[in-house]
Structure formats: structure tokens, C-alpha cells
Design a protein around this motif. Structure first.
Motif, PDB file in Angstrom:
ATOM      1  N   UNK A 185      26.235  35.289 -14.301  1.00  0.00           N
ATOM      2  CA  UNK A 185      27.653  35.013 -14.447  1.00  0.00           C
ATOM      3  C   UNK A 185      27.984  33.696 -15.116  1.00  0.00           C
ATOM      4  N   UNK A 186      26.966  32.890 -15.384  1.00  0.00           N
ATOM      5  CA  UNK A 186      27.235  31.596 -15.995  1.00  0.00           C
ATOM      6  C   UNK A 186      27.701  31.706 -17.437  1.00  0.00           C
ATOM      7  N   UNK A 187      27.111  32.634 -18.158  1.00  0.00           N
ATOM      8  CA  UNK A 187      27.500  32.813 -19.559  1.00  0.00           C
ATOM      9  C   UNK A 187      26.856  34.085 -20.083  1.00  0.00           C
ATOM     10  N   UNK A 188      27.420  34.677 -21.153  1.00  0.00           N
ATOM     11  CA  UNK A 188      26.756  35.828 -21.781  1.00  0.00           C
ATOM     12  C   UNK A 188      25.343  35.507 -22.247  1.00  0.00           C
ATOM     13  N   UNK A 189      25.103  34.260 -22.672  1.00  0.00           N
ATOM     14  CA  UNK A 189      23.767  33.882 -23.137  1.00  0.00           C
ATOM     15  C   UNK A 189      22.766  33.940 -21.994  1.00  0.00           C
ATOM     16  N   UNK A 190      23.156  33.439 -20.819  1.00  0.00           N
ATOM     17  CA  UNK A 190      22.252  33.497 -19.662  1.00  0.00           C
ATOM     18  C   UNK A 190      22.025  34.945 -19.244  1.00  0.00           C
ATOM     19  N   UNK A 191      23.085  35.737 -19.218  1.00  0.00           N
ATOM     20  CA  UNK A 191      22.929  37.146 -18.843  1.00  0.00           C
ATOM     21  C   UNK A 191      21.939  37.848 -19.763  1.00  0.00           C
ATOM     22  N   UNK A 192      22.003  37.572 -21.060  1.00  0.00           N
ATOM     23  CA  UNK A 192      21.072  38.181 -22.006  1.00  0.00           C
ATOM     24  C   UNK A 192      19.655  37.669 -21.788  1.00  0.00           C
ATOM     25  N   UNK A 193      19.525  36.379 -21.447  1.00  0.00           N
ATOM     26  CA  UNK A 193      18.200  35.786 -21.252  1.00  0.00           C
ATOM     27  C   UNK A 193      17.502  36.324 -20.011  1.00  0.00           C
ATOM     28  N   UNK A 194      18.276  36.895 -19.072  1.00  0.00           N
ATOM     29  CA  UNK A 194      17.699  37.460 -17.848  1.00  0.00           C
ATOM     30  C   UNK A 194      17.150  38.869 -18.058  1.00  0.00           C
TER      31      UNK A 194
END
Length: 386
Positions: free
Chosen positions: A368-377
């Protein structure tokens, strides 16, 4: 003291009595479990470092680094404190910590061709049968911290019943064979690419002089600048400890520890990044800045990511567990790290649903921190226990 493999005890030295070459045959490319890194960690006081190593019936070997956790454990080895921060119960805070004091990445080590599940089973037997490093009247545990998902799966398949606890997201930035330009294009987002190019341009136009030196040559500057950064975030301790620690690291590391320094005019460096190079991978370790003398030219990102990424032959930057947002924006994969209670009975046996809920909530919070973090997970290893 526990005995194994022909009379060697766990804590005879950081490798449990094995020669460096024997240990590294199992460690392979796992830098934070290498003989060098474990010997470096042992330079720091506050706990006895050792190594458990076993021989399997087919002649294969397995090993894990361990630390004796007694009445006054090193701050990094207090699994009770780690679990309390996640509002979870804890095993007894005495016994054997499986992992190393620095690096936040632990592994089950095996000789080539050795089945990891059989290896995990033998390691479990040794850990559970060992006399604890505390008085017999005190309860003790065997707890592995910052394990990767494949190693958790191996221990679970070997009989560990406890539910693993998600602790953190470990960041790895891959550099394609085409190097810097191909890496930039791999980020996909034109906004991200423009932002990074702008940060590089600002740094280049700021007039800094950049040097690459060994830690043995630059330890005093690294210590001075690291103290600046630690004070900025309210964490600095005795300056003498920093100077002595970096000096000792530099003496042991030789050419393996490199430092990027930036300065202007003929003055002392105003920024540094310490890293260790192992094959095609750079392990980022410490940064430091004299903030009042910086020129506002994205010094942190350039020294920590952009300059190391352009070193010849680099294919990976290991960026660790903190600040996943900035790392994800720079193309990092985020891989889960776990705490696993290896004891025969565990406090988690009656809290399976609670642990699973914690794991899912932590992953969701990260995403939920950012779309970039969600993609990195979206890497392997998260689904098994979340």
C-alpha cells in the motif's frame, strides 16, 4: 559446550572449527554467510559467534552460523524485541540465534548436490540436542532470523511445525547485461527515468570530486561521516567505537571493502558509501554525509545507487531491508525474510492464525505504500505464508 563433527564445539570460532575453505564450499555465493563476513562480524563484541556444521550419511555437509544468546544478548540478536515490535508472542529470549550479527540475511548452507531438506533435518537435530548456552534452569530456544523462503520451506519440510513470521522485505536491484542504459530502460516509467537522469545530472554539475578507495585507506573518513548521519537520526554512540570498528573492518577486508567518496575543492570528503564486492554483486553497507556542506545534488542516491550500478561487471546491488519505497522506485525486487522458531515446541504452535494474519497485514502494508512497492513485491516467496 556442545560437541559435533569429531569433537569440534559450536563456539570454538565463528566457523565452529572449520577452515575458511571448507565453510565457503557450503556458503557459495551467499556473502553474508561467508567465512570472511562471519569473521568480520565476530570482531564486534556482545555475543559469542559460532557455526554449526554436520556431515550427512552420503558425505555431504550442512552448516548455519549461530550466536550464543545468554542473559545480555547483542541488540541485533534479541528476537523477543523483534517480535514485540510486531505485537507477537516470543520464544524464551535465551538459547541459540541462527544467523549472523550483521547483514540481515541468513541461509542454510549445504555442500553442492546435498538435499536441502535432509540437510535441514540434521541441523535441527544438532541444534535441539545441544546444551543451551544458559543455566539449565532457564528455558531456551533455537530461533533463525532473516531466513529466505527456500530455507524456511526446507526446515518446514524437515519437520519444523512453527509458522514463520514475516519480518522484512529484502531489496535486490538487478543490473542487466547492457549496463546503465539498459537498466534505466528496464524501469519502464518515463517519469522515473527522467527523475534519475535529472539526479545524475545535478550531481555531475555540482562539481564534486569522486574517488574510489579501499576501506583500509578511507576508514577515518567513513567513520567521521557515518557519525554525522547517525547523529542526524538520533542513533550515534561513542565516536571511538565507530573509528575502531571501521579500522578493524578495513584491516580484515582488504580489497573486498570499497568506499566511494565525494568532495569538492581540496577539502575533506563530504559524503561516502561503503560497500563490499563479491563477484558480480555489491552489498551496500553504510553511508555518511556532512549535511551542512552538501550542495543539494542528490548525493545520497548517486553515491548509493547510481555510481555503484555503473561499476564494471556489476549485475546486482543488494540494498537491504530499510526504506523499500526508494529502492522499489529504482527497480528493486523485494524478497521476504522470515523468523522461524526451530525449537521442538514453539509459542507459535497455538498462534498460527495470528501469525498468518500478521504476515498478510505486513505484506499489504508494504504494497500500500506505492504502486512501485506493490510491483516490487511480485516476486516468488511471498505466497507460502501470507
Amino acid at each position: 559446550m556442545a560437541q559435533l563433527d569429531g569433537g569440534t564445539d559450536y563456539f570454538s570460532d565463528p566457523l565452529g572449527g572449520l577452515a575458511d575453505q571448507q565453510w565457503d564450499e557450503m556458503a557459495g555465493n551467499r556473502f553474508y554467510s561467508s567465512a570472511f563476513w562471519l569473521r568480520l562480524c565476530a570482531l564486534e563484541g556482545g555475543g559469542t559467534s559460532g557455526g554449526v556444521h554436520v556431515t550427512l550419511p552420503d558425505g555431504g555437509r550442512a552448516a548455519v552460523p549461530v550466536i550464543a544468546v545468554g542473559a545480555d544478548p547483542h541488540p541485533n540478536c534479541r528476537w523477543g524485541t523483534i517480535l514485540a515490535a510486531h505485537d507477537l508472542p516470543s520464544p524464551p529470549q535465551h538459547g541459540i540465534y541462527v544467523g549472523q550479527r550483521r547483514g540481515y540475511l541468513a541461509n542454510l548452507l549445504t555442500s553442492p548436490g546435498t538435499d536441502p531438506v535432509r540437510a535441514a533435518g540434521r541441523i535441527i537435530e544438532e541444534l535441539r540436542s545441544a546444551p543451551p548456552p544458559v543455566p539449565p534452569a532457564m528455558a531456551s530456544a533455537q530461533v533463525a532470523v532473516h531466513l529466505t523462503t527456500p530455507d524456511v520451506l526446507a526446515f518446514r519440510a524437515a519437520g519444523v511445525q512453527a509458522e514463520p513470521v514475516l519480518l522484512a522485505a529484502d531489496a535486490w536491484i538487478g543490473i542487466p547485461p547492457g549496463g546503465w542504459e539498459e537498466w534505466l530502460e528496464s524501469l519502464g516509467s518515463r517519469h522515473r527515468i527522467r527523475r534519475i537522469r535529472s539526479e545524475v545530472r545535478k550531481f555531475e554539475q555540482a562539481g564534486y570530486r569522486v574517488e574510489r578507495r579501499t576501506l583500509g585507506e578511507a576508514w577515518a573518513d567513513v567513520a567521521r561521516l557515518a557519525i554525522h548521519t547517525e547523529r542526524r537520526y538520533g542513533r550515534a554512540g561513542d565516536p571511538a567505537i565507530y573509528y575502531d570498528g571501521f579500522r578493524k573492518q578495513g584491516e580484515l577486508a582488504g580489497s573486498r571493502a570499497e568506499v566511494l567518496l565525494c568532495a569538492y575543492d581540496d577539502g575533506p570528503p563530504v559524503g561516502c558509501c561503503l560497500y563490499y564486492r563479491d563477484g558480480d554483486t555489491i552489498y551496500l553497507r553504510a553511508v555518511g554525509f556532512d549535511y551542512e556542506r552538501l550542495r543539494g545534488a542528490a548525493e545520497y542516491f548517486n553515491l548509493t545507487y547510481y555510481l555503484p550500478a555503473r561499476l564494471p561487471g556489476v549485475r546486482w546491488l543488494h540494498a537491504g531491508i530499510a526504506t523499500p519505497d526508494g529502492k522499489a522506485l529504482r527497480g528493486a525486487e523485494l524478497r521476504p525474510l522470515w523468523l522461524l522458531d526451530l525449537s521442538s515446541t514453539s509459542v507459535f504452535d497455538d498462534h498460527r492464525d495470528e501469525v498468518r494474519a500478521h504476515n498478510a497485514a505486513l505484506r499489504a502494508d508494504l504494497a500500500g505504500r506505492s504502486p512501485a512497492v506493490a510491483a516490487a513485491l511480485r516476486t516468488e516467496g511471498w505466497e507460502a505464508f501470507c
